[in-house]
Design a protein around this motif. Structure first.
Motif: not given
Length: 230
Positions: A162-175, A187-194
């Protein structure tokens, strides 16, 4: 004219119930946390948590019905202007998105804002990110923990994701691998970008204002007024 007389019945209702509903949303989130995380406790506690969730949802539904009745509009017209109310009724975990509505409702009781614009934006974004991140981590963990081939096996993994997704980092280690898990991720990606855009824009605007004031207060080195041609 008195302020109370100028307000509509819908506005008066919102002013009375917005804060209690916010606390109710925290109760809902706490009950959902127990429902998802308390796997080793007696079943009665998990059933009790589900009962609290259902009760809170009924309160939210009753509030939506009252708002619709007080608006004097038909359902389709009401949804055009109150789509967020309908969204958080369907998905109560998204109720943190109503924090702006909560603030504006409470602000009507004051003559002037208690916080500056930049502090309000950053505080709203931070609190919303915290609540949405926690809710998203719970929801994804609920969907992913027993899915075949899932990389999110513990709640710690879910919080990290969730921290990766909200901050738009997205390491990809867990998906997420389940369909609903991926819907939550979008949904979290959209909220994180906004939220990130709101904080970055507000902070940049504040810095520009600070530097502009410093330039205006600084005396010219050669005696000419600021902006004068050499």
């Amino acid at each position: 004219m008195d302020v109370d007389e100028a307000e509509t019945p819908l506005q008066r209702w919102e002013q009375r119930v917005e804060l209690p509903l916010f606390w109710g949303s925290l109760v809902f989130l706490a009950a959902y946390s127990v429902r998802v995380l308390a796997e080793d406790v007696d079943r009665i506690w998990r059933e009790l948590a589900f009962g609290v969730m259902l009760l809170m949802w009924l309160v939210f539904a009753a509030d939506f019905a009252v708002r619709l009745r007080l608006s004097g509009q038909r359902l389709h017209r009401f949804l055009r202007t109150h789509w967020l109310d309908a969204l958080v009724l369907i998905l109560p975990l998204l109720r943190p998105l109503r924090l702006v509505k909560l603030y504006t409702t409470l602000q009507r009781r004051r003559d002037r804002p208690a916080l500056s614009l930049y502090v309000r934006v950053i505080a709203y974004a931070g609190l919303t990110a915290l609540l949405l991140g926690w809710a998203g981590a719970l929801a994804v963990y609920h969907q992913e923990r027993s899915a075949p081939g899932a990389s999110i096996r513990t709640f710690g993994d879910s919080v990290w994701w969730a921290c990766e997704t909200l901050t738009t980092v997205g390491y990809g280690d867990v998906t997420p691998v389940t369909p609903w898990g991926r819907v939550i991720a979008v949904g979290l990606m959209i909220c994180g970008l906004a939220l990130l855009g709101a904080v970055t824009g507000s902070f940049s605007s504040w810095l520009i204002q600070v530097f502009t004031r410093e330039d205006e207060k600084r005396p010219p080195e050669d005696g000419r007024p600021p902006g004068a041609s050499p």
